[in-house]
Design a protein around this motif. Structure first.
Motif, PDB file in Angstrom:
ATOM      1  N   ARG A  69       7.189   7.306  12.482  1.00 10.21           N
ATOM      2  CA  ARG A  69       6.948   8.014  13.709  1.00 10.21           C
ATOM      3  C   ARG A  69       6.045   6.748  14.654  1.00 10.21           C
ATOM      4  N   GLY A  70       5.967   6.591  15.974  1.00 10.31           N
ATOM      5  CA  GLY A  70       5.039   5.959  16.453  1.00 10.31           C
ATOM      6  C   GLY A  70       3.683   6.641  16.745  1.00 10.31           C
ATOM      7  N   ALA A  71       2.718   5.706  16.711  1.00 11.86           N
ATOM      8  CA  ALA A  71       1.362   5.994  16.929  1.00 11.86           C
ATOM      9  C   ALA A  71       0.876   6.483  18.176  1.00 11.86           C
ATOM     10  N   VAL A  72       0.124   7.367  18.421  1.00 13.88           N
ATOM     11  CA  VAL A  72      -0.354   7.749  19.660  1.00 13.88           C
ATOM     12  C   VAL A  72      -1.798   7.404  20.036  1.00 13.88           C
ATOM     13  N   LEU A  73      -1.971   6.319  20.864  1.00  8.23           N
ATOM     14  CA  LEU A  73      -3.121   5.766  21.167  1.00  8.23           C
ATOM     15  C   LEU A  73      -4.058   6.041  22.329  1.00  8.23           C
ATOM     16  N   ASP A  74      -5.392   5.966  22.207  1.00 10.14           N
ATOM     17  CA  ASP A  74      -6.156   6.270  23.338  1.00 10.14           C
ATOM     18  C   ASP A  74      -5.916   4.996  24.295  1.00 10.14           C
ATOM     19  N   ARG A  75      -6.694   5.175  25.576  1.00 10.68           N
ATOM     20  CA  ARG A  75      -6.557   3.876  26.604  1.00 10.68           C
ATOM     21  C   ARG A  75      -6.950   2.785  26.127  1.00 10.68           C
ATOM     22  N   ASN A  76      -7.939   2.809  25.098  1.00  8.91           N
ATOM     23  CA  ASN A  76      -8.309   1.370  24.450  1.00  8.91           C
ATOM     24  C   ASN A  76      -7.487   1.065  23.299  1.00  8.91           C
ATOM     25  N   GLY A  77      -6.530   1.658  22.921  1.00 11.89           N
ATOM     26  CA  GLY A  77      -5.819   1.261  21.666  1.00 11.89           C
ATOM     27  C   GLY A  77      -6.182   1.772  20.417  1.00 11.89           C
ATOM     28  N   VAL A  78      -7.228   2.906  20.501  1.00 15.00           N
ATOM     29  CA  VAL A  78      -7.546   3.366  19.153  1.00 15.00           C
ATOM     30  C   VAL A  78      -6.634   4.571  18.909  1.00 15.00           C
ATOM     31  N   THR A 262      -6.677   7.429  40.258  1.00 17.30           N
ATOM     32  CA  THR A 262      -5.519   6.925  39.488  1.00 17.30           C
ATOM     33  C   THR A 262      -4.724   8.384  38.928  1.00 17.30           C
ATOM     34  N   GLY A 263      -5.666   9.437  38.968  1.00 17.86           N
ATOM     35  CA  GLY A 263      -5.132  10.694  38.313  1.00 17.86           C
ATOM     36  C   GLY A 263      -4.989  10.688  36.658  1.00 17.86           C
ATOM     37  N   GLU A 264      -5.395   9.750  36.256  1.00 17.13           N
ATOM     38  CA  GLU A 264      -5.758   9.427  34.838  1.00 17.13           C
ATOM     39  C   GLU A 264      -6.624  10.593  33.969  1.00 17.13           C
ATOM     40  N   VAL A 265      -6.053  11.304  33.234  1.00 17.95           N
ATOM     41  CA  VAL A 265      -6.859  12.405  32.426  1.00 17.95           C
ATOM     42  C   VAL A 265      -7.537  11.583  31.344  1.00 17.95           C
ATOM     43  N   LEU A 266      -8.797  11.673  31.527  1.00 21.65           N
ATOM     44  CA  LEU A 266      -9.724  10.915  30.460  1.00 21.65           C
ATOM     45  C   LEU A 266      -9.939  11.800  29.271  1.00 21.65           C
ATOM     46  N   GLN A 438      -1.409  12.863  41.410  1.00 20.64           N
ATOM     47  CA  GLN A 438      -0.997  13.818  40.351  1.00 20.64           C
ATOM     48  C   GLN A 438      -1.661  13.537  39.072  1.00 20.64           C
ATOM     49  N   PRO A 439      -2.005  14.591  38.395  1.00 16.91           N
ATOM     50  CA  PRO A 439      -2.593  14.317  36.969  1.00 16.91           C
ATOM     51  C   PRO A 439      -1.586  13.481  36.349  1.00 16.91           C
ATOM     52  N   SER A 440      -1.944  12.598  35.357  1.00 16.96           N
ATOM     53  CA  SER A 440      -1.396  11.773  34.355  1.00 16.96           C
ATOM     54  C   SER A 440      -1.875  11.728  33.029  1.00 16.96           C
ATOM     55  N   LEU A 441      -1.269  11.726  31.895  1.00 20.97           N
ATOM     56  CA  LEU A 441      -1.661  11.464  30.603  1.00 20.97           C
ATOM     57  C   LEU A 441      -1.268  10.019  30.185  1.00 20.97           C
ATOM     58  N   GLN A 442      -0.714   9.345  31.020  1.00 19.94           N
ATOM     59  CA  GLN A 442      -0.294   7.754  30.782  1.00 19.94           C
ATOM     60  C   GLN A 442      -1.209   7.191  31.229  1.00 19.94           C
ATOM     61  N   ARG A 443      -1.743   5.939  30.558  1.00 22.20           N
ATOM     62  CA  ARG A 443      -2.698   4.935  31.211  1.00 22.20           C
ATOM     63  C   ARG A 443      -2.131   4.110  32.226  1.00 22.20           C
ATOM     64  N   VAL A 444      -2.899   3.924  33.243  1.00 21.30           N
ATOM     65  CA  VAL A 444      -2.567   2.991  34.540  1.00 21.30           C
ATOM     66  C   VAL A 444      -3.254   1.649  34.151  1.00 21.30           C
ATOM     67  N   ASN A 445      -2.441   0.794  34.397  1.00 18.26           N
ATOM     68  CA  ASN A 445      -2.860  -0.734  34.347  1.00 18.26           C
ATOM     69  C   ASN A 445      -4.010  -0.940  35.509  1.00 18.26           C
ATOM     70  N   ASP A 446      -4.909  -1.774  34.902  1.00 20.01           N
ATOM     71  CA  ASP A 446      -5.825  -2.156  36.059  1.00 20.01           C
ATOM     72  C   ASP A 446      -5.339  -2.666  37.152  1.00 20.01           C
ATOM     73  N   GLY A 447      -5.691  -2.495  38.493  1.00 23.73           N
ATOM     74  CA  GLY A 447      -5.173  -3.150  39.481  1.00 23.73           C
ATOM     75  C   GLY A 447      -3.947  -2.434  40.154  1.00 23.73           C
ATOM     76  N   THR A 448      -3.287  -1.618  39.420  1.00 24.17           N
ATOM     77  CA  THR A 448      -2.158  -0.800  39.935  1.00 24.17           C
ATOM     78  C   THR A 448      -2.460   0.121  40.885  1.00 24.17           C
ATOM     79  N   GLN A 449      -1.568   0.196  42.060  1.00 24.05           N
ATOM     80  CA  GLN A 449      -1.735   1.197  43.038  1.00 24.05           C
ATOM     81  C   GLN A 449      -1.173   2.573  42.764  1.00 24.05           C
ATOM     82  N   VAL A 450      -1.813   3.590  42.803  1.00 18.90           N
ATOM     83  CA  VAL A 450      -1.273   4.823  42.424  1.00 18.90           C
ATOM     84  C   VAL A 450      -1.064   5.574  43.751  1.00 18.90           C
ATOM     85  N   GLN A 451       0.366   5.940  43.836  1.00 20.33           N
ATOM     86  CA  GLN A 451       0.620   6.654  45.207  1.00 20.33           C
ATOM     87  C   GLN A 451       0.164   8.137  45.287  1.00 20.33           C
TER      88      GLN A 451
END
Length: 595
Positions: A69-78, A262-266, A438-451
């Motif tokens: 099964r694939g690993a689940v990682l935090d926003r920094n790859g941990v 960005t709506g990223e849930v930290l 909108q809240p999101s659990l997926q990491r947004v890349n730096d510089g990406t404009q979130v609508q």
């Protein structure tokens, strides 16, 4: 010459056999040869497929190849969830059932009750039955060291969660077959699980593996999942929340930290929690993801949206004032009261002192359709779209059915139900100059404009930002949310708990704080809910606000958000902000068990 004397006597064995006997013998031999040829035809031609299949059943085994099964990682790859290799013990019932005398020996090695082993051995298929799964490799090696015919091992994987209880309600867990059951593991199961493969192996008459004769489709490993969660912020939020629940002897708590832009849930935490690596005591009703699944009437944290709706449609203006100098503001058959009697309040003071009377007066000036529209556009009454299983939409009743009493009550957070995640996202819209993301659990890349979508005018949002900063000032209800070096804006809420019979408990409350920082240029927003505190002060500003302070202080540093106020200036302003009673609470460190 005597003829008879000249002829020697014939030996009896030399007698000539009758001709018919030779013919019979030849016929029997011929019939035998024909029978052999017919049987050979049947075996090699007519029944060849059946016999090959029967032979394969005795000497070939089709074994699954599990997919990691694939690993689940935090926003920094941990890693937040990883799969580690373990062993499964399985048997071939056709061979194993002849080793009954050795079953107790195997049961002892596996630490299984003998009846359990018997049930599993006889409850599988004709060729394959699991006896034990997810065993440490050393125990599986000891089992194979017994050399019991028909007993084999298979490599599979077991899920491991490094953060344990800190992220358990969010991540969920998998079952023994590696399928997601709750949380992120369930929501992203298809992405994470991969595709199993298969191989065909040859074995001898004792059931021992000889070689792999055919590889089927290879196993395709699951894909890694990069979340927006920061494991360090998750840890700080969980420990602060757990300390508050324990200090105030509360029933439960939940908290959400989100990026305003960005709506990223930290961080998304719930307490109490459980150990996903050992779920013997797991009970879904006790350890669910409360931040998205639990709804409640939030109380005064709804007042900013009442004001926003009234400002947006022109029912009031930023300079409007409200006379709240009464012990009872009667609406229909209900008496609306404030904790402290005030005189005439402006909008900033309605929020600062959390005036129910002022909020009710604002709501009664506002067309109900406009307030309803505001509540819906900031996300209440519908799932957030974060994608977590079990998320509750909450309730915002249709405005056409609002009585005058409901219109007043909704102004200060009754007659509506929300989740902590919805609160964080709605306040994020205020902090984001009126744009809802909108809240999101997926990491947004730096510089990406979130609508996002605009839900209130820029000026209305900025006015609210300033007024909510006043809640953390002298005499404000949220002073314990202040963070050294940073300006903070937010709102407290203390609401009576519904009793399930159409009324409310007298002495049971929900305490809430929602805020963002820095107030002058907001980056992060956080919602904290602590349910049913039973000891000490039972107000949102005392129970929930310190959880915000501890967590947000760490989060701002971890996200490299610089302080917006020099320490000396902050200390000087803080001294001016607090009343004598507030100074005493600050000195006593109310709610600071988390630190």
């Amino acid at each position: 010459m005597n003829r008879d004397a000249a002829m020697p006597d014939r030996h009896p064995a030399m007698a000539v056999l009758p001709a018919w006997r030779a013919a019979v013998m030849m016929g029997l031999v011929g019939v035998g040869l024909v029978a052999i040829m017919v049987q050979a035809w049947r075996l090699q031609v007519e029944n060849a497929g059946f016999l090959r299949e029967q032979g394969a059943q005795r000497y070939l085994r089709h074994l699954p190849l599990p997919a990691m099964r694939g690993a689940v990682l935090d926003r920094n790859g941990v890693p937040l969830a990883i799969s580690v290799p373990v062993k499964a013990v399985w048997v071939d019932p056709q061979l194993f059932n002849h080793q009954v005398t050795r079953w107790p020996q195997l049961a002892q090695a596996l630490e299984l009750p003998l009846p359990t082993l018997e049930r599993r051995a006889r409850g599988g298929g004709a060729e394959f039955a699991f006896i034990a799964r997810q065993l440490p490799p050393e125990r599986a090696a000891a089992v194979m060291g017994l050399h019991i015919p028909g007993v084999y091992t298979l490599t599979e994987s077991r899920r491991y969660y490094p953060l344990g209880a800190v992220a358990a309600p969010l991540l969920g867990f998998t079952n023994v077959d590696g399928r997601g059951i709750e949380g992120v593991e369930l929501a992203y199961n298809q992405w994470l699980r991969g595709t199993p493969g298969k191989e065909t192996g040859l074995q001898d008459n004792r059931g021992q593996a000889l070689s792999v004769v055919q590889m089927g489709p290879p196993a395709e490993q699951g894909r890694p999942l990069l979340l927006s969660i920061d494991r360090n912020i998750q840890y700080f939020a969980y420990t602060a929340l757990a300390a508050a629940v324990q200090q105030f002897k509360a029933q439960s708590g939940s908290a959400v930290v989100m990026n305003v832009h960005t709506g990223e849930v930290l961080a998304l935490v719930s307490y109490p929690s459980f150990n996903p690596n050992n779920r013997q005591d797991y009970e879904p009703g006790l350890y669910g993801n409360r931040a998205v699944a639990d709804t409640y009437e939030p109380g005064s944290v709804m007042k900013p949206f009442t004001i926003a709706a009234a400002l947006d449609d022109g029912s009031i203006d930023p300079n409007s004032t409200f006379d709240v100098n009464t012990n009872c503001f009667r609406v229909a058959n209900y008496c609306i009261q404030d904790d402290v009697r005030h005189g005439v309040l402006n909008l900033a003071q309605v929020l600062k002192y959390s005036s129910n009377i002022g909020a009710a007066q604002i709501s009664l000036r506002t067309p109900p359709a406009d307030l309803y529209h505001m509540l819906r556009t900031v996300g209440f009454g519908q799932v957030s779209g974060a994608g977590l299983p079990g998320e509750a939409p909450g309730t915002v009743p249709a405005w056409q059915g609002w009585s005058i009493a409901r219109r007043a009550a909704m102004a200060y957070g009754y007659g509506i139900s929300v989740t902590p995640l919805q609160l964080a996202a709605a306040y994020g819209a205020i902090a984001n100059d009126g744009v809802y993301v909108q809240p999101s659990l997926q990491r947004v890349n730096d510089g990406t404009q979130v609508q996002g979508s605009r839900v209130m005018p820029v000026q209305v949002a900025r006015d609210l930002q300033g007024w909510l900063a006043g809640v953390i000032s002298r005499g404000g209800t949220g002073f314990l949310a202040a963070i050294p070096g940073y300006t903070v804006a937010g709102k407290t809420g203390t609401s009576s708990m519904a009793d399930g019979k159409g009324g409310f408990y007298k002495n049971r409350v929900n305490t809430t704080f929602v805020g963002f920082a820095p107030a002058d240029h907001p980056q992060l927003v956080m919602a904290v809910v602590v349910r049913d505190p039973t000891q000490g002060w039972r107000f949102g500003g005392v129970v929930a606000a310190p959880v915000f302070r501890v967590t947000m202080s760490a989060a701002l540093r971890l996200m490299n958000v610089a302080p917006d106020m020099p320490a000396a200036q902050w200390n000087a302003q803080m001294a001016k902000r607090m009343t004598t009673a507030q100074e005493r609470l600050w000195a006593e460190g109310a709610g600071d068990a988390a630190q």
